[in-house]
Structures are given as C-alpha cells and as structure tokens.
Design a protein around this motif. Sequence first.
Motif, PDB file in Angstrom:
ATOM      1  N   GLU A  28       6.330   2.764  15.500  1.00  0.00           N
ATOM      2  CA  GLU A  28       7.607   2.063  15.557  1.00  0.00           C
ATOM      3  C   GLU A  28       7.402   0.576  15.840  1.00  0.00           C
ATOM      4  O   GLU A  28       8.069  -0.276  15.241  1.00  0.00           O
ATOM      5  N   TYR A  29       6.478   0.271  16.743  1.00  0.00           N
ATOM      6  CA  TYR A  29       6.260  -1.122  17.120  1.00  0.00           C
ATOM      7  C   TYR A  29       5.480  -1.873  16.037  1.00  0.00           C
ATOM      8  O   TYR A  29       5.668  -3.078  15.864  1.00  0.00           O
ATOM      9  N   ALA A  32       8.155  -2.635  13.626  1.00  0.00           N
ATOM     10  CA  ALA A  32       9.005  -3.688  14.181  1.00  0.00           C
ATOM     11  C   ALA A  32       8.323  -5.051  14.101  1.00  0.00           C
ATOM     12  O   ALA A  32       8.974  -6.067  13.811  1.00  0.00           O
ATOM     13  N   VAL A 317      10.855   8.229  11.740  1.00  0.00           N
ATOM     14  CA  VAL A 317      10.040   7.323  12.555  1.00  0.00           C
ATOM     15  C   VAL A 317      10.772   6.741  13.750  1.00  0.00           C
ATOM     16  O   VAL A 317      10.239   5.885  14.448  1.00  0.00           O
ATOM     17  N   GLY A 318      12.012   7.170  14.019  1.00  0.00           N
ATOM     18  CA  GLY A 318      12.716   6.657  15.179  1.00  0.00           C
ATOM     19  C   GLY A 318      13.620   5.483  14.837  1.00  0.00           C
ATOM     20  O   GLY A 318      14.086   5.332  13.709  1.00  0.00           O
ATOM     21  N   THR A 320      13.289   2.253  14.387  1.00  0.00           N
ATOM     22  CA  THR A 320      12.962   1.323  13.307  1.00  0.00           C
ATOM     23  C   THR A 320      13.174   1.943  11.932  1.00  0.00           C
ATOM     24  O   THR A 320      13.161   1.236  10.927  1.00  0.00           O
ATOM     25  N   GLY A 321      13.419   3.248  11.900  1.00  0.00           N
ATOM     26  CA  GLY A 321      13.764   3.887  10.640  1.00  0.00           C
ATOM     27  C   GLY A 321      15.066   3.378  10.067  1.00  0.00           C
ATOM     28  O   GLY A 321      15.345   3.558   8.872  1.00  0.00           O
TER      29      GLY A 321
END
Length: 349
Positions: A28-29, A32, A317-318, A320-321
């Motif tokens: 995710e990072y 991002a 993917v959380g 950021t998806g």
Amino acid sequence: MNRGQSFLLLLIGIVALLTLFVILPFVEYVVASAILAYVLYPFHVRLSRWLRDRLAGHVRESVSTRLGRMLSGISLILASVVAVIIPLAYISWVFIRDLTEIARGNTEIDVSAIEAELAVLTGREIDVGEVLAMAGQLLVETLFGGVSGVVTTALRASVGLSLALFLVYYTLLDGPTFVGWIRDTSPLPAEVTADLVDRVDAMTRGVVIGHIAVALLQALVAGVGLWAAGVPNVVFWTFVMAVLALLPLIGAFFVWGPAAAYLVVVDQVTAGVLLALYGVFVIALVDNYARPIVIDQQAHLNPAVILLGVFGGIYSVGFTGLFVGPIVIGVLAATLETFREDYDAIGGG
C-alpha cells in the motif's frame, strides 16, 4: 528459444515473485509513494531547474544540476509532510478517536430525539445508541482488528510512511530514468510505445489527480455546510465524506443527506432544510460537473468502470486500491485502444 534464454526467463520469474513477496507487507505504501511522486513530479521539474539556475554561478554545471534535483526532492518531501502528511495524520487521529467513542456508546448526537421520532413513526422503541455503538464496533473491528489493533495499525503506518517518503525521494530523482528504460526495453515499435505511454500518462493523471481533487473539493464544500448547520463531529464526517466522494455515483450524499434529516428530527428544521438545499444545489454540482470535466475528459473512463475499479482495488490492496483499481482498468483500456489504432492500422495497411 535456447536453454540459456529459458533459464534466464525462469530466473526472472522466480526473482520477481520473491520481490513481490518481500514488498507485499508494505505494498500500500509503495503504491502511495508512486502516486505521490507522480503528483509531485511536475513541481520537481520546475523547482530543480530554478535551483540549478540559482546555483549555476557558484559551482560547476553538473554539480548544480545534481544539487538542484536533490534539494528539490527534499524540499517537496518536507512540503508534502507539512501540507499532506501532518493534516492527514491529524484528521485520521480525530476520525479514530470519534470512531472509538461511538463504539463505546459515547456520541454528541441527540439520540433521545431520534428515538422519540422513530417511536412516533414506527410505533416501536428502537435503541439508536446501541445501533450506533454496534456500527462503531463493527467499523473498528473491520478497519483495525479491534480497539487493540489501533496502536498496531498506527505503528505500522508510521513505518510505512517513512518508507514511502524515502521512495518518493528516489522516485522523483530516478523516475525519468526508469520510464526511459521501459521505452528502451519495450519490444514494441518506438512509435507504439510512445503512444501507449502517453495514453497511460493521460489516464493516470485523470484518475489520480482528478480523483483526489474532486473528492477533496466535494468533502470540503460539504464540510463547510455541515459546520454552518451545526452538525457535531464535523472533522470526522468531513473525513468520511472525503473517502465516500472518491466513489463515483455515491459521493458525500450518504453523510449530508442523513445529517439534514437528523437536524429536522431534532427540531432544527430550518438548518436541516437549508443543508438539504445546499447539498442539492452546491455539493451535488461539484460531483455532477467537476468530475466529468476533470476526470472523464482525461481518463476516458465511464463512471461505472471507475466504481468497479475502486471497489475491486479496495478489496485487493486496501485503501490505495481507490486509485490502483481504476488505474489498472485504465491501463487495460489504453492498451486495447493502442492495439486497435496502431496494429489494426498496420494490419489494414
């Protein structure tokens, strides 16, 4: 294909899977950081040139260019921390605090007035406070794995943000080199590769920058309306609207609509009616007019496709998806469009 090439491709596949396994906990990072670097890169180009010109009279040209790029990257990261990370961290803290309070049954909402109105309408007594507490507990459990998971999530987010900032710095410095490497190693003809890269760039710009800009604008406009109407926990609900506004066809209505109804229920009829009118004629206009102008004209994606990508991306993917999903679908659309125009034209010729 000879044995050497086959072995090399197998080795590449194995190493790629291992690399994915290594970065998966922080994917995710990583995503991002790529998005933030993409947004900051145009500013990085202008700032690095300006710094290079300022340093040109004092050091050699190669040194001034390198220092300009480094100072630009550091400056933009510091600016991002002040303008994005700190406000987002504060809003997230307020959101978590209010959410945990709701989960404990503590809320500034006039629950008794809502219960009395529901009793009149339905003829039954409904424990609204218990319903809100259960909803809060469900959200805390879903988002953080329970109240105890909030601390773990905060620590993981701190490590992830530190990693993301380092990645942003090196992406700003080496991003063009990476894009150039993709162009050079692409097996496609140069003109087809250039066409595909341009399409993906336009689509990504529309989805990422347009997506964020429209959502934040709509949330801020709606937040001002909630604040003026006297709705409690404005920061909390503005954060919720910023997330919901990222979802086309849904938007912030799921917050300001019930908020207007809540004001009417607690005998603040004038405030509730004014908020409803403000939502219909001001907040909704942002979504109805700004989104097609900012996103659709550049990304060329139907709102339903974006919605599908958003939900699929979040599930995969959380958070950021929200951006990854539409971008992946947009890349597929850009690839298909490039194939249709370039290779159909070649085949037809």
